[in-house]
Design a protein around this motif. Structure first.
Motif, PDB file in Angstrom:
ATOM      1  N   ARG A  75       1.706  -9.055 -25.631  1.00  0.00           N
ATOM      2  CA  ARG A  75       1.329  -8.067 -24.602  1.00  0.00           C
ATOM      3  C   ARG A  75      -0.186  -7.863 -24.570  1.00  0.00           C
ATOM      4  O   ARG A  75      -0.789  -7.687 -23.510  1.00  0.00           O
ATOM      5  N   ALA A  76      -0.811  -7.889 -25.766  1.00  0.00           N
ATOM      6  CA  ALA A  76      -2.269  -7.722 -25.822  1.00  0.00           C
ATOM      7  C   ALA A  76      -2.972  -8.917 -25.176  1.00  0.00           C
ATOM      8  O   ALA A  76      -3.967  -8.758 -24.460  1.00  0.00           O
ATOM      9  N   TYR A  77      -2.431 -10.120 -25.407  1.00  0.00           N
ATOM     10  CA  TYR A  77      -3.002 -11.331 -24.798  1.00  0.00           C
ATOM     11  C   TYR A  77      -2.872 -11.258 -23.273  1.00  0.00           C
ATOM     12  O   TYR A  77      -3.812 -11.542 -22.531  1.00  0.00           O
ATOM     13  N   ALA A  78      -1.690 -10.830 -22.811  1.00  0.00           N
ATOM     14  CA  ALA A  78      -1.473 -10.702 -21.368  1.00  0.00           C
ATOM     15  C   ALA A  78      -2.443  -9.668 -20.777  1.00  0.00           C
ATOM     16  O   ALA A  78      -3.008  -9.883 -19.696  1.00  0.00           O
ATOM     17  N   ALA A  79      -2.668  -8.575 -21.508  1.00  0.00           N
ATOM     18  CA  ALA A  79      -3.611  -7.547 -21.027  1.00  0.00           C
ATOM     19  C   ALA A  79      -5.019  -8.119 -20.930  1.00  0.00           C
ATOM     20  O   ALA A  79      -5.770  -7.805 -19.995  1.00  0.00           O
ATOM     21  N   ALA A  80      -5.395  -8.982 -21.885  1.00  0.00           N
ATOM     22  CA  ALA A  80      -6.740  -9.591 -21.853  1.00  0.00           C
ATOM     23  C   ALA A  80      -6.862 -10.545 -20.656  1.00  0.00           C
ATOM     24  O   ALA A  80      -7.877 -10.547 -19.955  1.00  0.00           O
TER      25      ALA A  80
END
Ligand code: PMV
Length: 312
Positions: A75-80
């Protein structure tokens, strides 16, 4: 395959004021020489994120084929990717470095900033400093809910900062005459930052007067620490680390492992040592201007992970 793009970010340590900062007192944090680097390569199955150094056998996260175990990382990668307005590109990012995950050394902020810098390099357009902070806050929110901003601000800025949440401005630079020589040691944490902060909140609500005195003493220690940092006075800095550690112990956030790490570091020649971050395990920092290898060796012999580094 050749690298398409790269980005890097340092880790961080809180030098003074953790926990008291939650109650409006000042904290001081600085960027570490150690950090994380991200590099991008073409990958038809991407977006993919590889982190060989984290987890038991490393992590491989493919956004097209989610693995529940690494859900927060995905999810953090997708947010980035969203913050970089890149959609879902066919790339694989590899994140490498010497920063352990989840011990209070700013791994999630370094994750956010290194990945965002690599993605900005990949798209060929850097973030402005303000855009980088805003994007890093979005990525950090995936991990931490409501981050204070201290971690990613220090990690993106790279220096040493005083932070006080209700002050105007909240962040002010601490000017170091030279980088500060530290040894960092760590072990597993008992519980999350949220748990440790919540436990202290309950104790403080039961006995506000003594805890508020402890927070005031931590504020005095932080201000004296800023003077020692700006004067480059390692002996004073060590003495103030010892005081701050004792106050954190009085707050109930130091466990047996923290006490052992602090004791081993002092006995091996550190000028002072304290836990850093939330405590209950996690990381300890020691001021070691001379013979850092001796302190690192003593900590490793005692069963802890450790490295010598510099901050600021
Ligand atoms: O261990 P870390 O890096 O998550 O630091 C926590 C710092 C606290 O002051 C304990 C909490 C906070 O939100 O400032």
């Amino acid at each position: 395959m050749s690298n398409l793009a790269a980005g890097a970010a340092p880790g961080k340590v809180i030098l003074f004021g953790e926990h008291a900062v939650v109650y409006g007192r000042p904290a001081v944090a600085a960027a570490l020489e150690h950090g994380l680097g991200a590099s991008a390569e073409p990958d038809d199955d991407g977006p993919t994120l590889r982190i060989p150094g984290w987890g038991k056998n490393g992590m491989v996260v493919r956004l097209a084929a989610p693995n529940k175990a690494f859900d927060a990382i995905a999810r953090a990668y997708a947010a980035a990717l969203d913050a970089a307005e890149l959609g879902r590109p066919p790339v694989c990012l590899t994140l490498d470095g010497e920063l352990p995950l989840g011990v209070g050394l700013g791994s999630s902020a370094a994750f956010a900033v290194a990945i965002l810098r690599a993605l900005a390099d990949f798209r060929g357009r850097p973030f402005s400093p303000a855009e980088l902070l805003e994007a890093a806050a979005l990525v950090e929110t995936v991990f931490h809910g409501t981050p204070s901003g201290l971690d990613h601000t220090v990690v993106a800025d790279g220096g040493c900062l005083r932070f006080q949440k209700d002050a105007e401005p909240a962040f002010t630079p601490v000017k170091l005459p030279a980088p500060v020589p530290l040894v960092v040691a760590w072990t597993l944490r008992q519980g999350s930052t949220r748990d440790v902060v919540g436990g202290l909140r309950a104790r403080r609500d039961a006995h506000p007067a003594p805890y508020d005195r402890l927070f005031d003493l931590m504020a005095h220690t932080a201000e004296a620490g800023i003077a020692a940092l700006e004067a480059g006075d390692h002996a004073a800095l060590g003495a103030l680390f010892d005081i701050n550690h004792g106050l954190l112990n009085a707050c109930g956030v130091s466990n047996l492992e923290n006490e052992r790490m602090v004791r081993v570091a002092r006995d091996a020649g550190a000028l002072g040592a304290k836990l850093t971050g939330a405590g209950m395990g996690g990381a300890v920092i020691a001021v070691v201007p001379e013979r850092p290898a001796r302190v690192v060796g003593a900590l490793r012999d005692a069963g802890f992970s450790a490295f010598a580094t510099r901050v600021g």
